[in-house]
Design a protein around this motif. Structure first.
Motif, PDB file in Angstrom:
ATOM      1  N   MET A   1       0.838  -1.215   0.000  1.00 23.77           N
ATOM      2  CA  MET A   1       0.000   0.000   0.000  1.00 23.77           C
ATOM      3  C   MET A   1       0.866   1.257   0.000  1.00 23.77           C
ATOM      4  O   MET A   1       0.371   2.356  -0.224  1.00 23.77           O
ATOM      5  N   LYS A   2       2.150   1.092   0.270  1.00 21.92           N
ATOM      6  CA  LYS A   2       3.122   2.196   0.249  1.00 21.92           C
ATOM      7  C   LYS A   2       2.669   3.397   1.096  1.00 21.92           C
ATOM      8  O   LYS A   2       2.835   4.555   0.678  1.00 21.92           O
ATOM      9  N   GLY A   3       2.042   3.110   2.204  1.00 22.14           N
ATOM     10  CA  GLY A   3       1.635   4.192   3.104  1.00 22.14           C
ATOM     11  C   GLY A   3       0.385   4.923   2.654  1.00 22.14           C
ATOM     12  O   GLY A   3       0.004   5.920   3.247  1.00 22.14           O
TER      13      GLY A   3
ATOM     14  N   LEU B   1      -6.361  -1.736  -3.659  1.00 18.21           N
ATOM     15  CA  LEU B   1      -6.777  -2.903  -4.457  1.00 18.21           C
ATOM     16  C   LEU B   1      -5.576  -3.690  -5.003  1.00 18.21           C
ATOM     17  O   LEU B   1      -5.508  -4.907  -4.805  1.00 18.21           O
ATOM     18  N   PRO B   2      -4.601  -3.036  -5.677  1.00 19.56           N
ATOM     19  CA  PRO B   2      -3.457  -3.835  -6.163  1.00 19.56           C
ATOM     20  C   PRO B   2      -2.672  -4.485  -5.020  1.00 19.56           C
ATOM     21  O   PRO B   2      -2.004  -5.488  -5.232  1.00 19.56           O
TER      22      PRO B   2
ATOM     23  N   LYS C   1     -17.454  -0.677 -11.349  1.00 20.91           N
ATOM     24  CA  LYS C   1     -17.478  -2.094 -10.975  1.00 20.91           C
ATOM     25  C   LYS C   1     -16.142  -2.490 -10.335  1.00 20.91           C
ATOM     26  O   LYS C   1     -16.102  -3.256  -9.374  1.00 20.91           O
ATOM     27  N   MET C   2     -15.045  -1.943 -10.888  1.00 18.99           N
ATOM     28  CA  MET C   2     -13.728  -2.244 -10.321  1.00 18.99           C
ATOM     29  C   MET C   2     -13.631  -1.710  -8.889  1.00 18.99           C
ATOM     30  O   MET C   2     -13.053  -2.348  -8.008  1.00 18.99           O
TER      31      MET C   2
ATOM     32  N   VAL D   1     -14.904  -5.778  -2.263  1.00 14.37           N
ATOM     33  CA  VAL D   1     -15.035  -7.202  -1.926  1.00 14.37           C
ATOM     34  C   VAL D   1     -13.659  -7.755  -1.548  1.00 14.37           C
ATOM     35  O   VAL D   1     -13.501  -8.473  -0.558  1.00 14.37           O
ATOM     36  N   GLN D   2     -12.633  -7.370  -2.335  1.00 16.00           N
ATOM     37  CA  GLN D   2     -11.297  -7.898  -2.085  1.00 16.00           C
ATOM     38  C   GLN D   2     -10.710  -7.373  -0.770  1.00 16.00           C
ATOM     39  O   GLN D   2      -9.982  -8.091  -0.088  1.00 16.00           O
ATOM     40  N   VAL D   3     -11.025  -6.140  -0.440  1.00 19.99           N
ATOM     41  CA  VAL D   3     -10.550  -5.600   0.846  1.00 19.99           C
ATOM     42  C   VAL D   3     -11.241  -6.353   1.987  1.00 19.99           C
ATOM     43  O   VAL D   3     -10.597  -6.768   2.966  1.00 19.99           O
TER      44      VAL D   3
END
Ligand code: SF4
Length: 454
Positions: free
Chosen positions: A371-373, A381-382, A429-430, A436-438
């Motif tokens: 997350m690089k802070g 997300l990435p 949508k992304m 959802v992913q978090v």
């Protein structure tokens, strides 16, 4: 907004700007067209251009007074007049004077946010007119000495040997940055977030150029460095407490809106947020599947009532509504309540079900080094799902989404409307997929089963 301001003048304005075939401004023909219009007695000029000594400028409007002097107008899509705007206006005033024009007033038109549109737009109410000529007169002396220095610099055989500084970035990023900043290393202190420019240049000028050098320097930047380089971190107790408030069926929800300076519909104020799109994933239970839902408005039509109805319908059966940093969503729903009081109960119930999924990240109860802070969804997300990022999408940010929808609302656009509306939905949508992913990342961190995204 500049074009809209033409409505303030009693007579039609004459457009003086001329463009090259590739669309860039042609200064010579624009200046010629301006001069010709003045010679022909035109009294309202739009985008007139002038050469004054070795300077050139254009301005949004000029209106001729009976005495032969001119009123100058610049239009801002903002509510305040910044110092930067005043500096730019001083340059315009000075160039107009050098070109031989007598200026009686110099108006800056800003947006009156209190204006509430009725059926038709009242442009005299929409714009706030401020005569800044007395201020610009004072600033002009300062400008004259700056111009003296600049002219001297232009005569030099080699470029002056100046170090990089805050002036490279503010008020605008300098076009020569790629040349002058070549020596700045990749892991420079300028990469650190949440540090003022002043501090970064203080480090840089004292010889501390890289993040590694900063670690071993006398400067106390420990907390910043640990934030950018921290290990994975989970505060199990706080995260468990947060998750205990989330109940199935869950709705993962995200809105997109735009804030037009020019109110597009009756009853709307300048810069009022107009929601035009939501995307949602619904999940009945932890072992249930995700179903996708969305609403997108029809460009040029007021989307608010249909948006509210569709939102109420999709939220009705959910126990928890998960939103990432829900400031916009709450603002939109409160606006809808004001607009449609008959929907207040349903919309209030949505507000009560919203839980901010960004909280554990913002409160540092969950952290991944990737997350690089940073805590925005674009960075989170990435980090939680490296196989997905916004880079593959045609629309990659909320700002781009809002701009694209506004373009689609313009009669003149040449876009494929259906394709672009689909692109907008894909972007939103992304965002909800990221939610959802978090949520799944939190579940994984607590060793719990996750929602299937296949
Ligand atoms: S980037 Fe621009 S402002 Fe900075 S030193 Fe170079 S020319 Fe000057």
């Amino acid at each position: 907004m500049v074009d809209s301001a033409a409505q303030l003048f009693p007579s039609e304005s004459y457009l003086c700007a001329r463009v090259n075939p590739e669309g860039t401004k042609n200064w010579n023909t624009s200046v010629e067209a301006t001069q010709l219009a003045i010679e022909n007695g035109v009294t309202v000029l739009a985008y007139p251009s002038f050469y004054g000594m070795d300077l050139m400028c254009d301005i949004h409007y000029l209106q001729k007074n009976k005495s032969g002097s001119w009123k100058a107008f610049i239009v801002k899509s903002s509510t305040k007049i910044s110092d930067n705007s005043k500096e730019n206006a001083t340059f315009q005033l000075h160039t107009l004077r050098e070109a031989g024009l007598k200026i009686s007033h110099f108006y800056v038109l800003t947006i009156n946010t209190k204006y509430n549109r009725s059926e038709k737009i009242d442009y005299h109410q929409l714009f706030k007119k401020t005569d800044v000529l007395p201020t610009l007169n004072k600033l002009e002396n300062e400008l004259k000495s700056t111009l003296k220095e600049l002219r001297k610099t232009l005569k030099l055989e080699t470029s002056p040997d100046l170090p990089i500084g805050e002036y490279c970035l503010s008020p605008y990023s300098c076009e020569f940055k790629s040349k002058c900043w070549k020596h700045v290393p990749e892991n420079s202190v300028f990469n650190l977030r949440r540090v003022s420019r002043e501090t970064k240049f203080k480090w840089w000028n004292s010889g501390v150029k890289t993040i590694d050098e900063l670690k071993h320097s006398k400067f106390e930047a420990g907390s910043l460095l640990s934030e950018t380089q921290a290990e994975e971190y989970v505060d199990h107790e706080s995260l468990t407490e947060f998750m205990s408030h989330i109940q199935f069926p869950i709705l993962f929800l995200d809105f997109e809106g735009y804030l037009p300076a020019l109110p597009p519909f009756p009853g709307v104020k300048p810069f009022q947020i107009i929601p035009f799109l939501f995307a949602a994933y619904k999940c009945e239970s932890i072992d249930g599947s995700l179903t996708f839902h969305s609403y997108i408005g029809t460009p040029k039509q007021d989307p608010r009532r249909q948006f509210a109805d569709a939102l109420i319908e999709i939220c009705a059966a959910s126990e928890t509504i998960l939103v990432y940093d829900p400031m916009t969503e709450k603002q939109v729903i409160r606006g809808l309540i004001r607009e449609y009081p008959e929907l207040a109960n349903d919309l209030d119930s949505i507000l009560n079900k919203i839980i901010d999924l960004a909280k554990p990240i913002a409160n540092k109860h969950f952290y991944l080094p990737a997350m690089k802070g940073l805590s925005s969804m674009k960075h989170v997300l990435p980090a939680v799902d490296p196989t997905n990022s916004y880079k593959s999408l045609s629309v990659q940010s909320g700002r781009a989404a809002s701009q694209l929808y506004q373009i689609l609302c313009d009669d003149q656009h040449d876009k494929n409307e259906k394709l672009e509306l689909d692109n907008l939905v894909e972007y939103c949508k992304m965002d909800v997929y990221g939610l959802v992913q978090v949520y799944n990342a939190f579940l994984k961190a607590l060793d719990r089963p996750v929602i299937s995204t296949n």
